[in-house]
Design a protein around this motif. Structure first.
Motif, short mmCIF file in Angstrom:
data_model
loop_
_atom_site.label_atom_id
_atom_site.label_comp_id
_atom_site.label_asym_id
_atom_site.label_seq_id
_atom_site.Cartn_x
_atom_site.Cartn_y
_atom_site.Cartn_z
N ASP A 179 47.37 41.57 33.07
CA ASP A 179 46.56 42.74 33.44
C ASP A 179 47.43 43.99 33.41
N ARG A 180 46.96 45.05 32.78
CA ARG A 180 47.76 46.25 32.61
C ARG A 180 48.00 46.99 33.94
N GLY A 181 47.16 46.70 34.92
CA GLY A 181 47.43 47.26 36.24
C GLY A 181 48.71 46.70 36.82
N PHE A 182 48.95 45.42 36.57
CA PHE A 182 50.16 44.73 37.03
C PHE A 182 51.37 45.11 36.19
N LEU A 183 51.19 45.18 34.88
CA LEU A 183 52.33 45.41 33.98
C LEU A 183 52.67 46.89 33.81
N MET A 184 51.66 47.77 33.85
CA MET A 184 51.88 49.17 33.48
C MET A 184 51.42 50.17 34.54
N ALA A 185 50.93 49.69 35.69
CA ALA A 185 50.29 50.58 36.67
C ALA A 185 49.17 51.37 35.99
#
Length: 286
Positions: A22-28
């Motif tokens: 999930d890009r929230g986890f990987l990239m904020a």
């Protein structure tokens, strides 16, 4: 155990999970909102929903839920978790469109991740901290330039709160080019004479929902409001100061960098605004 909402399902909190990609986890790569609950009703829901959509638009991210359905999710979480006073946290990320990559795909082909959960906070409206006020320190504002987008990039604000705790204070006000931008999780104000002074809206600060309501109530109460930049030195010389946010409403500030404001206790403006805000917000809660 709380019931949470994840991608269209109500689940026990220990059964809710998202992809490690999930890009929230990987990239904020995500945005969030926090809506207060008083008396089992939502405070300023419409304002938070509008700002949420603005944040999504600024990041070229589509919303996975309509405003009407989002309201129903909020109400259902309040009901099933029996929240009388507290908060509802909402987060939408770009999801997990594939392997880790700086480049994200067309928003229309990507399914966002949406999460909501409640936090019960009995006594939220009658917070004793409002009677004694809070102490703040000043720190340099080194965040990215789009603070008007309510993203999940909260590492530096978190570090700022830890700096304040280490210094024996409650929070930090961030400064840029000599001027106060905002608190770590709130908008900042000073009072001089009968004038409330706060930084004007721009990309430099979050467009606070509580801020908008408080300034409107202040003007309706015949208080003078001036939106302009101010320095820490000017703040130290103020009659009083305060912050606003969805979780603290209106909170007096009684000390800045070790310098007491006025007599070192809340003045007359901040407590009055807090009283007005809570009264009017309860009336308009849904």
């Amino acid at each position: 155990m709380r019931t949470v909402y994840l991608n269209g399902e109500y689940l026990p909190e220990n059964e809710a999970s998202v992809s490690i990609f999930d890009r929230g986890f990987l990239m904020a790569d995500g945005v969030y909102e926090v809506t207060s609950v008083l008396g089992g009703k939502l405070i300023d829901f419409d304002g938070h929903a509008v700002r949420l959509q603005r944040s999504l638009d600024e990041l070229d991210m589509r919303s996975p839920i309509s405003k009407e359905d989002l309201l129903e999710v909020h109400r259902e979480l309040v009901r099933v978790n029996e929240i009388d006073e507290g908060m509802i946290y909402l987060q939408i990320t770009r999801g997990a469109p594939g392997d880790r990559d700086f480049v994200f795909p067309d928003p229309e082909t990507t399914t966002p991740t949406i999460v909501l959960f409640t936090q019960s906070k009995p006594g939220l409206a009658d917070n004793p901290a409002a009677l004694k006020g809070m102490k703040v320190i000043s720190i340099e504002d080194i965040r990215w330039g789009r603070r008007d987008i309510k993203t999940v990039q909260l590492l530096y604000p978190s570090m700022g709160k830890m700096m304040a705790k280490k210094a024996g204070a409650d929070d930090a006000w961030m400064t840029e080019d000599g001027f106060v931008t905002e608190g770590t999780s709130n908008n900042a104000y000073i009072v001089k004479g009968n004038r409330i002074i706060t930084r004007g809206l721009s990309n430099d600060i979050l467009h606070g929902i509580t801020r908008a309501a408080v300034l409107r109530f202040a003007q309706e109460a015949q208080m003078e409001v001036e939106e302009r930049n101010f320095t820490i030195e000017e703040a130290k010389d103020a009659d009083e100061a305060f912050v606003t946010s969805a979780s603290t409403f209106v909170m007096p500030v009684v000390e800045i960098d070790g310098v007491s404001l006025g007599e070192g206790v809340p003045g007359r403006v901040a407590p009055r605004l807090r009283e007005i805000y809570l009264e009017e917000s309860r009336k308009a809660a849904i």
